[in-house]
Design a protein around this motif. Structure first.
Motif, mmCIF file in Angstrom:
data_model
loop_
_atom_site.group_PDB
_atom_site.id
_atom_site.type_symbol
_atom_site.label_atom_id
_atom_site.label_comp_id
_atom_site.label_asym_id
_atom_site.label_seq_id
_atom_site.Cartn_x
_atom_site.Cartn_y
_atom_site.Cartn_z
ATOM 1 N N ARG A 131 0.836 -1.206 0.000
ATOM 2 C CA ARG A 131 0.000 0.000 0.000
ATOM 3 C C ARG A 131 0.867 1.250 0.000
ATOM 4 O O ARG A 131 0.598 2.211 -0.721
ATOM 5 N N VAL A 150 -8.081 4.350 -9.507
ATOM 6 C CA VAL A 150 -7.917 4.345 -8.047
ATOM 7 C C VAL A 150 -9.295 4.291 -7.380
ATOM 8 O O VAL A 150 -9.519 3.521 -6.446
ATOM 9 N N LEU A 151 -10.238 5.106 -7.912
ATOM 10 C CA LEU A 151 -11.583 5.098 -7.316
ATOM 11 C C LEU A 151 -12.226 3.726 -7.449
ATOM 12 O O LEU A 151 -12.808 3.199 -6.516
ATOM 13 N N SER A 180 -10.476 1.204 -5.081
ATOM 14 C CA SER A 180 -10.852 1.340 -3.676
ATOM 15 C C SER A 180 -12.327 1.001 -3.515
ATOM 16 O O SER A 180 -12.740 0.485 -2.487
ATOM 17 N N GLN A 207 -13.771 -1.414 -4.965
ATOM 18 C CA GLN A 207 -13.868 -2.876 -4.876
ATOM 19 C C GLN A 207 -13.833 -3.326 -3.424
ATOM 20 O O GLN A 207 -14.471 -4.293 -3.041
ATOM 21 N N SER A 208 -12.996 -2.625 -2.602
ATOM 22 C CA SER A 208 -12.941 -3.040 -1.209
ATOM 23 C C SER A 208 -13.969 -2.320 -0.344
ATOM 24 O O SER A 208 -14.322 -2.789 0.709
ATOM 25 N N ASN A 209 -14.450 -1.130 -0.822
ATOM 26 C CA ASN A 209 -15.390 -0.372 0.027
ATOM 27 C C ASN A 209 -16.826 -0.409 -0.489
ATOM 28 O O ASN A 209 -17.586 0.520 -0.288
ATOM 29 N N TYR A 268 -1.996 -4.465 -6.697
ATOM 30 C CA TYR A 268 -0.623 -4.001 -6.395
ATOM 31 C C TYR A 268 0.462 -4.853 -7.048
ATOM 32 O O TYR A 268 1.635 -4.596 -6.856
#
Ligand code: ADP
Length: 543
Positions: A318, A375-376, A379, A381-383, A489
């Motif tokens: 990260r 990036v949006l 993120s 995907q996890s939120n 990543y």
């Protein structure tokens, strides 16, 4: 700035991990300490119980020897010697040759204890024996020698003397007495088999441990007892099995005229009755349980360390990602600012230069948009996912638009984009999502391929699905990496050495989005080298 901030947070993560590992190691040490303590307690409990059981074994051994001395000494040897003495007094046969006793009388039983009766006339040094066999000259010598000794000193109060000796390797016991008036010595040689029977009888007749113990539940069956003569030859053994840890043995002294002098008695209490004699009984070893607890703790410690390492690695990814993103943002922003300022302050001389400046601003802002969208999306995907809107779309025009949009980026490295699109291919797709997927693949193709390459985009519609392919002329993806490149990543090792910037999230976003379309993505070798990414989307059932 941000990288400094993150490296500080990395340090604090490391020290937090160290603290947690330190605490876990302390827990392990605590468990080891407790296990050791438990083991010590168990051992001391065991030692106490063992010593109590050994005491009981000693009591049994003493009781046995006392009973045997009384039985064999009084009803056996003493009775026989008295009979012989009485016969001598009556001047009749001390060899008791012809004396027949009623069966089951004390005398009849006692007589069986003698192998041979003998009488020594010390005046004439003659020896007379009962029994058919003649006694050996060795025994004769021994008896004559002892006979003269006995006549020299007064008899003990009991009136008998007991000798244990070994002659020609055989153990013998002689019981003797004297008649001083006629200088005669008489006595008998003990029959060892009968002695063994008497010992067995003694053992069977009375309990060796007091009946008040455990309400009389402790019979002699639970007692192992062995009685050996002074040469270590067994005369009696109560049973075969015993617990060697509970064994005690002692030598018998010269009590009762030395009837069992230097004999050895060995005893052991059966551990099954330990519980009746000592509260809690003989504790069983807790070592296996303690080992299991220690192993479990070590296992948990290892699991925790592995988990921490994994978290640490993720944290590092990260951190790298954030500095990568900042880096990727900085370059296009700098470009945009420089060319915007140049336009604003009219520093550019020709209309051609102005146009180029605007193209660069356009290209860099597209790159920025794409990066921010990735990036949006990533993120997201996890939120919690962004909602997709599927519309049945004829794809060739849409793909053509996306390629046009991408053209400025391709132009910057003089790459050509060629297409081969099936005009009829259609599928239910979210247009924005498709745009983002295709832009990511095109961006990678241009980024990792050589300058002036040809990037090929194909669209076909095999049975039940559509396939969109993007091929480049770059280095391709090694087979061993084809599973891994989809992880968030993840970047190939070669990229770490090269100057190609990247965040490692583009393909992860593509795969997740394809999945949400109910489709699949794969990578293969492009014809003529390079990588070919293929998106498959079903034309029918929309997820
Ligand atoms: P990024 O491009 O930001 O590093 P991606 O998720 O898009 O992240 O790609 C992951 C990795 O896969 C890249 O770092 C690169 O090593 C490899 N890769 C992706 N596309 C290509 C391609 N067309 N040719 C060669 N390697 C590629």
């Amino acid at each position: 700035m941000s990288s400094v901030r993150y490296s500080q947070s990395g340090d604090s993560t490391t020290s937090r991990s160290r603290l947690i590992i330190g605490l876990l190691v302390m827990v392990l040490l605590l468990v080891l300490g407790l296990a050791w303590q438990a083991n010590q307690t168990m051992r001391s409990h065991r030692a106490t119980t063992t010593s109590v059981l050994q005491d009981y074994a000693r009591v049994s051994a003493d009781e046995f020897v006392r009973n045997a001395m009384a039985q064999i000494g009084f009803y056996g040897y003493y009775t026989l010697i008295n009979l012989q003495r009485r016969q001598a007094f009556e001047d009749s046969d001390v060899l008791l040759k012809d004396r027949v006793f009623d069966a089951d009388t004390t005398e009849a039983r006692a007589k069986r204890l003698a192998n041979h009766f003998f009488e020594l006339d010390m005046r004439s040094e003659q020896i007379a024996t009962s029994g058919d066999e003649l006694i050996s000259p060795e025994i004769e010598d021994y008896l004559l020698r002892r006979g003269s000794d006995l006549l020299l000193s007064p008899l003990p109060e009991s009136g008998l003397v007991i000798d244990h000796t070994v002659l020609g390797d055989e153990p013998y016991t002689f019981v003797m007495s004297t008649d001083e008036a006629s200088d005669r010595v008489f006595g008998f040689e003990v029959n060892r088999d009968e002695l063994s029977r008497w010992l067995r009888q003694t053992f069977d007749d009375a309990p060796l441990l007091p009946e008040s113990l455990a309400d009389g539940a402790i019979s002699n069956d639970f007692i192992y007892l062995r009685f050996d003569d002074s040469k270590g030859r067994a005369l009696f053994q109560s049973r075969q099995d015993y617990d060697p840890y509970l064994l005690v043995s002692k030598l018998v002294g010269n009590e009762y005229e030395g009837i069992f002098e230097s004999f050895q008695v060995t005893a052991s209490i059966d551990p099954v009755i330990a519980e009746m004699l000592v509260i809690g009984g003989l504790p069983r070893s807790r070592l296996p349980v303690l080992f299991a607890v220690i192993l479990l703790t070590v296992g948990l410690l290892i699991a925790a360390i592995l988990q921490l390492r994994r978290e640490h690695a993720l944290m590092k990814l990260r951190t790298d990602f954030v500095s990568e993103v900042s880096h990727e943002l900085r370059t296009p922003l700098a470009q945009i600012r420089i060319f915007a300022e140049s336009l604003l302050f009219k520093r550019l001389r020709s209309a051609e230069d102005e146009r180029r400046a605007l193209e660069i601003i356009d290209r860099e802002s597209r790159r920025l948009t794409n990066l921010v969208e990735n990036v949006l999306e990533f993120s997201g995907q996890s939120n919690g996912e962004r909602e997709l809107h599927f519309t049945h779309t004829v794809l060739a025009p849409l793909i053509g638009d996306i390629i046009d949009e991408f053209q400025p980026l391709a132009n910057s490295v003089a790459a050509r984009v060629e297409t081969e699109l099936d005009p009829g291919a259609a599928a239910p797709v979210d247009k924005d999502a498709l745009r983002q997927m295709l832009l990511n693949l095109l961006d990678n193709a241009v980024k990792y391929g050589p300058a002036e390459q040809c990037v090929q985009v194909s669209l076909s519609a095999p049975q039940g699905r559509i396939e969109i392919g993007v091929s480049d002329q770059g280095p391709g993806i090694p087979r061993s990496e084809r599973e891994k490149i989809w992880r968030g990543y993840y970047r190939l090792d070669r990229e770490r050495q090269s100057a190609i910037a990247g965040t490692g999230i583009g393909l992860s976003v593509v795969r997740e989005t394809v999945n949400r379309h109910g489709g699949r993505i794969r990578v293969e070798d492009a014809v003529g080298g390079g990588a070919r990414f293929v998106i498959e989307i079903p034309t029918g059932n929309r997820p």
